[in-house]
Structures are given as structure tokens and as C-alpha cells.
Design a protein around this motif. Structure first.
Motif, PDB file in Angstrom:
ATOM      1  N   ALA A 106       0.808  -1.220   0.000  1.00 43.97           N
ATOM      2  CA  ALA A 106       0.000   0.000   0.000  1.00 43.97           C
ATOM      3  C   ALA A 106       0.838   1.266   0.000  1.00 43.97           C
ATOM      4  N   LEU A 107       1.970   1.267   0.723  1.00 43.10           N
ATOM      5  CA  LEU A 107       2.770   2.483   0.841  1.00 43.10           C
ATOM      6  C   LEU A 107       3.328   2.929  -0.496  1.00 43.10           C
ATOM      7  N   SER A 108       3.738   1.978  -1.333  1.00 42.22           N
ATOM      8  CA  SER A 108       4.326   2.326  -2.625  1.00 42.22           C
ATOM      9  C   SER A 108       3.306   2.274  -3.753  1.00 42.22           C
ATOM     10  N   SER A 109       2.031   2.218  -3.400  1.00 42.52           N
ATOM     11  CA  SER A 109       0.976   2.139  -4.407  1.00 42.52           C
ATOM     12  C   SER A 109       0.320   3.492  -4.600  1.00 42.52           C
ATOM     13  N   GLN A 110      -0.285   3.677  -5.750  1.00 47.23           N
ATOM     14  CA  GLN A 110      -1.036   4.894  -6.015  1.00 47.23           C
ATOM     15  C   GLN A 110      -2.478   4.767  -5.541  1.00 47.23           C
ATOM     16  N   TYR A 111      -2.770   3.705  -4.838  1.00 45.53           N
ATOM     17  CA  TYR A 111      -4.122   3.470  -4.365  1.00 45.53           C
ATOM     18  C   TYR A 111      -4.168   3.513  -2.841  1.00 45.53           C
ATOM     19  N   ARG A 112      -5.286   3.941  -2.338  1.00 40.85           N
ATOM     20  CA  ARG A 112      -5.526   3.974  -0.903  1.00 40.85           C
ATOM     21  C   ARG A 112      -6.483   2.838  -0.563  1.00 40.85           C
ATOM     22  N   PHE A 113      -6.104   2.003   0.394  1.00 41.67           N
ATOM     23  CA  PHE A 113      -6.899   0.838   0.754  1.00 41.67           C
ATOM     24  C   PHE A 113      -7.620   1.086   2.077  1.00 41.67           C
ATOM     25  N   ILE A 114      -8.898   0.756   2.112  1.00 42.17           N
ATOM     26  CA  ILE A 114      -9.702   0.864   3.333  1.00 42.17           C
ATOM     27  C   ILE A 114     -10.474  -0.435   3.513  1.00 42.17           C
ATOM     28  N   VAL A 115     -10.339  -1.040   4.694  1.00 37.71           N
ATOM     29  CA  VAL A 115     -11.066  -2.269   5.008  1.00 37.71           C
ATOM     30  C   VAL A 115     -12.320  -1.903   5.789  1.00 37.71           C
ATOM     31  N   LEU A 116     -13.470  -2.333   5.300  1.00 33.37           N
ATOM     32  CA  LEU A 116     -14.743  -2.089   5.972  1.00 33.37           C
ATOM     33  C   LEU A 116     -15.128  -3.345   6.746  1.00 33.37           C
ATOM     34  N   THR A 117     -15.249  -3.209   8.067  1.00 31.76           N
ATOM     35  CA  THR A 117     -15.531  -4.370   8.912  1.00 31.76           C
ATOM     36  C   THR A 117     -16.867  -4.206   9.630  1.00 31.76           C
ATOM     37  N   GLY A 172     -18.583  -4.251  12.785  1.00 32.88           N
ATOM     38  CA  GLY A 172     -18.468  -4.290  14.238  1.00 32.88           C
ATOM     39  C   GLY A 172     -17.101  -4.755  14.709  1.00 32.88           C
ATOM     40  N   LYS A 173     -17.089  -5.421  15.869  1.00 31.35           N
ATOM     41  CA  LYS A 173     -15.832  -5.858  16.466  1.00 31.35           C
ATOM     42  C   LYS A 173     -15.257  -7.050  15.705  1.00 31.35           C
ATOM     43  N   THR A 174     -13.974  -6.934  15.386  1.00 30.24           N
ATOM     44  CA  THR A 174     -13.276  -8.008  14.678  1.00 30.24           C
ATOM     45  C   THR A 174     -11.867  -8.136  15.236  1.00 30.24           C
ATOM     46  N   ASP A 175     -11.108  -9.041  14.643  1.00 30.21           N
ATOM     47  CA  ASP A 175      -9.709  -9.225  15.042  1.00 30.21           C
ATOM     48  C   ASP A 175      -8.764  -8.359  14.214  1.00 30.21           C
ATOM     49  N   ALA A 176      -9.311  -7.383  13.486  1.00 26.59           N
ATOM     50  CA  ALA A 176      -8.484  -6.550  12.613  1.00 26.59           C
ATOM     51  C   ALA A 176      -7.349  -5.843  13.353  1.00 26.59           C
ATOM     52  N   PRO A 177      -7.585  -5.283  14.562  1.00 21.66           N
ATOM     53  CA  PRO A 177      -6.476  -4.605  15.255  1.00 21.66           C
ATOM     54  C   PRO A 177      -5.283  -5.511  15.524  1.00 21.66           C
ATOM     55  N   LYS A 178      -5.528  -6.820  15.691  1.00 17.52           N
ATOM     56  CA  LYS A 178      -4.439  -7.751  15.970  1.00 17.52           C
ATOM     57  C   LYS A 178      -3.528  -7.954  14.762  1.00 17.52           C
ATOM     58  N   LEU A 179      -4.018  -7.590  13.585  1.00 14.34           N
ATOM     59  CA  LEU A 179      -3.205  -7.748  12.376  1.00 14.34           C
ATOM     60  C   LEU A 179      -2.103  -6.700  12.296  1.00 14.34           C
ATOM     61  N   ASN A 180      -2.260  -5.603  13.049  1.00 18.18           N
ATOM     62  CA  ASN A 180      -1.255  -4.536  13.076  1.00 18.18           C
ATOM     63  C   ASN A 180      -0.968  -3.993  11.672  1.00 18.18           C
ATOM     64  N   LEU A 181      -2.038  -3.680  10.951  1.00 20.82           N
ATOM     65  CA  LEU A 181      -1.887  -3.114   9.610  1.00 20.82           C
ATOM     66  C   LEU A 181      -1.352  -1.690   9.719  1.00 20.82           C
ATOM     67  N   LYS A 182      -0.323  -1.385   8.950  1.00 18.26           N
ATOM     68  CA  LYS A 182       0.325  -0.077   9.045  1.00 18.26           C
ATOM     69  C   LYS A 182      -0.105   0.892   7.951  1.00 18.26           C
ATOM     70  N   ASN A 183      -0.499   0.371   6.810  1.00 18.66           N
ATOM     71  CA  ASN A 183      -0.770   1.236   5.664  1.00 18.66           C
ATOM     72  C   ASN A 183      -2.209   1.166   5.167  1.00 18.66           C
ATOM     73  N   ILE A 184      -3.015   0.320   5.795  1.00 16.35           N
ATOM     74  CA  ILE A 184      -4.413   0.167   5.391  1.00 16.35           C
ATOM     75  C   ILE A 184      -5.306   0.626   6.530  1.00 16.35           C
ATOM     76  N   GLU A 185      -6.251   1.483   6.209  1.00 17.92           N
ATOM     77  CA  GLU A 185      -7.193   1.972   7.214  1.00 17.92           C
ATOM     78  C   GLU A 185      -8.298   0.951   7.449  1.00 17.92           C
ATOM     79  N   ILE A 186      -8.797   0.930   8.674  1.00 15.88           N
ATOM     80  CA  ILE A 186      -9.887   0.030   9.037  1.00 15.88           C
ATOM     81  C   ILE A 186     -11.060   0.870   9.527  1.00 15.88           C
ATOM     82  N   LYS A 187     -12.205   0.670   8.913  1.00 13.31           N
ATOM     83  CA  LYS A 187     -13.408   1.399   9.306  1.00 13.31           C
ATOM     84  C   LYS A 187     -14.544   0.416   9.548  1.00 13.31           C
ATOM     85  N   GLN A 188     -15.342   0.735  10.555  1.00 21.11           N
ATOM     86  CA  GLN A 188     -16.495  -0.117  10.857  1.00 21.11           C
ATOM     87  C   GLN A 188     -17.749   0.420  10.187  1.00 21.11           C
TER      88      GLN A 188
END
Length: 346
Positions: free
Chosen positions: A317-328, A330-346
Motif C-alpha cells: 500500500a505504501l508504494s501504491s497509487q491506491y488507498r486501501f480501506i477495510v470495511l468491517t 463491528g468488532k473483529t480481530d483486525a487490530p491484531k493484524l497490526n496493519l500499518k498502511n491500510i485503514e480500518i473502518k467499521q
């Protein structure tokens, strides 16, 4: 050097383009480290040469600082993503001390051409003592001058006079505004004259720390810096998590913080073009939304594969021309993935 400076008069709307140097430096480092230096290397060299010419021969010392500092900040931020070597990490930890030494040397060299060789060499006996006095004078007297302005105005202006100087200095547009009429500041008010009678006109920095208090009063000034502090923290958070907006704006924030005892850099016309960095500036062109429903499901083979694909996207994602957003949902295990360049929105 002052004689040379007088040969280069400003042209409204044209010389303003020199203020895009900080924008060019930020974008160049980002593009160079992520997409290669071949297309921008020569342009960066030309930009640096022109900038240091302005700094030493036209007495614009800040021009070099606001170009070099963002380059270093961006470079360290992007390099830190892939991990810093032991020696590099030690250098980063010592960077505040190293920065002070480098700045002192740079200041001394520029001051030699700026005032020592032209005037003070005949009056002062020690160049080192002269430089120490000058460098401390620029910042210490700035605080004194800010206090002096508060005392001179006595009552707050209740108007963003000093905190929006970019507007009053804006080419063409600025000529249609008369800040003195809008604020009630006497048209004959002369800061230099005030310093001549109550301070030192040679050190004329007003201190950026005090200017919001002059515009908005003690309460308004407090909230100005409270909001500014929260904004700085938020931008740094984005920067530390390799967010594109963090890379674009944190170098500007950083330069402004360094200059705040002397001037309110963020409100000046030279910083205004940097705030215009937008999402459509050629780096991030589209946003891709990812269905993150699998993050809330029981983990089986399908979910494991999807998670690994998501981690791969995060690395790209950092070297890409695209912005990535994960739509989840409610509560998920997404924070445990420690994603640095992808936003997480509920």
C-alpha cells in the motif's frame, strides 16, 4: 551579500513559486524512495542548488531549512518502515543533538556572509562569540518581542490578523484586503519603530507562540494551541503508521514546531502552498474498499488465505497509487493484524 540581494526584486505571483520548494521536496523524497530516483534526481539537485543560492546570497536562511528538514524527516519515516540498521538507529536517536550542531554550523556560515564580513568583523573580536550571541538572540528576543506586542496591543484583536498573514500577503488577492480596517490596528503602526524605541530592531522576530494570544486573547490563544497540539499529535500518529497524509503534512508540522519560538511559520505565506497538498496531487489517485467481513468470521482455510492477502496488500500500500480501506462489521480481530498502511473502518 545585501547588494546582491537588492538586484533580485520580487515579482508578485511569480517569485511566489519559490514557496513550493517544501512541497517539491516532500513529494520528491516520497516518489524517489518508492518509485525510483531516475526521473527526479536531476530536478532535486537543481532545486537544492537554487535553494542554497537563495539561502547564502539572498539572505533567506529559512529557505534551505524548510527544504532540507522535510527531506530528512520523510526519508527517515519511509526508511523506518523497512527497519533501520543498528548504526542508523543510533544516529536517529542522536539526531536532536546532531541537528543542533549542524544548525549552529549552518547558521554561522550563513551569518558570516550575511553580516559578519560586511559589518561586524570591524566591531567584534570573536566570530564564535558573535555567532553564539546571534543565534540565541534570534530566538530569545523573539519571545521578548512577542511579550512586547501583547503589551502594546493590550486588548485582543478578536480577529485572525497575525494568524492568517498568508492571506494579507497573498498575490493579487491580498491587495483587496486591508487588515488594518478589519482589525482596528492603526494604519501607522510600525513594528520596527516599536522595536527601535522599546526593543532591538535588529532582532525583529515576533515569536509565533504569542501571536495567537494577540489575535484571540488569553482564552482564545489557549484553545488555539490546544487544537494545534491535538492536530500535531494526530498528524504524527498518521506519520508513524506510514499513512500518506502523515508523510505529506508532518514535515510541515515539524518545521513549524522548530520555528515557533521565532515565528508562526504555519500561518505565513511561505507555508501556504504546502498546505495545498491534496489527495489528487499525483500520489494517491483512487480508493479501494475491501470487504472485511471475513475478519469477524470463524477462522478456517478461506479466512486464513484472505488474511494473508490483506497483509500483502498492507505491504504494497505504501508504494501504491491506491488507498486501501477495510470495511468491517463491528468488532473483529483486525487490530491484531497490526496493519500499518491500510485503514480500518467499521
Amino acid at each position: 551579500m545585501y547588494d546582491l540581494k537588492h538586484l533580485f526584486s520580487t515579482v508578485s505571483g511569480i517569485t511566489t513559486f519559490t514557496q513550493f520548494g517544501i512541497v517539491a521536496s516532500i513529494l520528491s523524497v516520497y516518489v524517489g524512495l518508492n518509485f525510483g530516483w531516475s526521473k527526479i534526481k536531476s530536478k532535486m539537485i537543481i532545486l537544492l542548488i537554487i535553494t542554497f543560492f537563495r539561502a547564502f546570497f539572498l539572505s533567506e536562511r529559512l529557505a534551505a531549512l524548510e527544504l532540507v528538514i522535510p527531506i530528512i524527516v520523510c526519508w527517515l519515516g519511509i526508511k523506518a518502515q523497512s527497519g533501520l540498521s543498528g548504526k542508523t538507529r543510533v544516529m536517529v536517536n542522536l539526531s536532536p543533538l546532531i541537528g543542533l550542531v549542524v544548525f549552529a554550523v549552518y547558521f554561522s556560515v550563513s551569518e558570516y556572509f550575511r553580516s559578519w564580513s560586511n559589518y561586524y568583523a570591524l566591531k567584534e573580536s570573536s566570530f564564535i562569540e558573535f555567532c553564539v550571541t546571534r543565534i540565541t538572540g534570534y530566538y530569545v528576543t523573539g519571545l521578548n518581542n512577542g511579550s512586547l506586542l501583547i503589551d502594546v496591543f493590550r486588548k485582543p484583536l478578536s480577529f485572525p490578523y497575525f494568524t492568517t498573514t498568508w492571506l494579507w500577503d497573498f498575490p493579487i488577492l491580498g491587495s483587496y484586503f486591508d487588515p488594518n480596517k478589519l482589525t482596528g490596528v492603526p494604519s501607522d503602526f510600525n513594528f520596527a519603530g516599536t522595536l527601535a524605541s522599546m526593543g532591538n530592531p535588529e532582532f525583529n522576530n515576533p515569536s509565533g507562540l504569542f501571536l495567537p494570544y494577540i489575535d484571540f486573547g488569553h482564552v482564545g490563544g489557549f484553545f488555539f494551541w490546544l487544537i494545534a497540539g491535538m492536530g500535531c499529535g494526530f498528524i504524527y500518529h498518521l506519520f508513524s503508521y506510514n499513512n500518506i497524509y502523515g508523510y505529506l503534512y508532518y514535515p510541515i508540522i515539524f518545521v513549524g514546531l522548530l520555528e515557533s519560538p521565532r515565528v508562526l511559520y504555519w500561518s505565513e505565506g511561505r507555508a501556504f502552498p504546502a498546505w495545498l497538498l491534496r489527495e489528487n496531487g499525483g500520489i494517491v489517485t483512487k480508493t479501494i474498499y475491501i470487504n472485511g467481513r471475513f475478519l469477524g468470521q470463524v477462522t478456517t482455510g478461506v479466512q486464513r488465505v484472505a488474511t494473508e492477502v490483506l497483509k500483502s496488500f498492507d505491504e504494497l500500500a505504501l508504494s501504491s497509487q491506491y488507498r486501501f480501506i477495510v470495511l468491517t462489521p463491528g468488532k473483529t480481530d483486525a487490530p491484531k493484524l497490526n496493519l500499518k498502511n491500510i485503514e480500518i473502518k467499521q
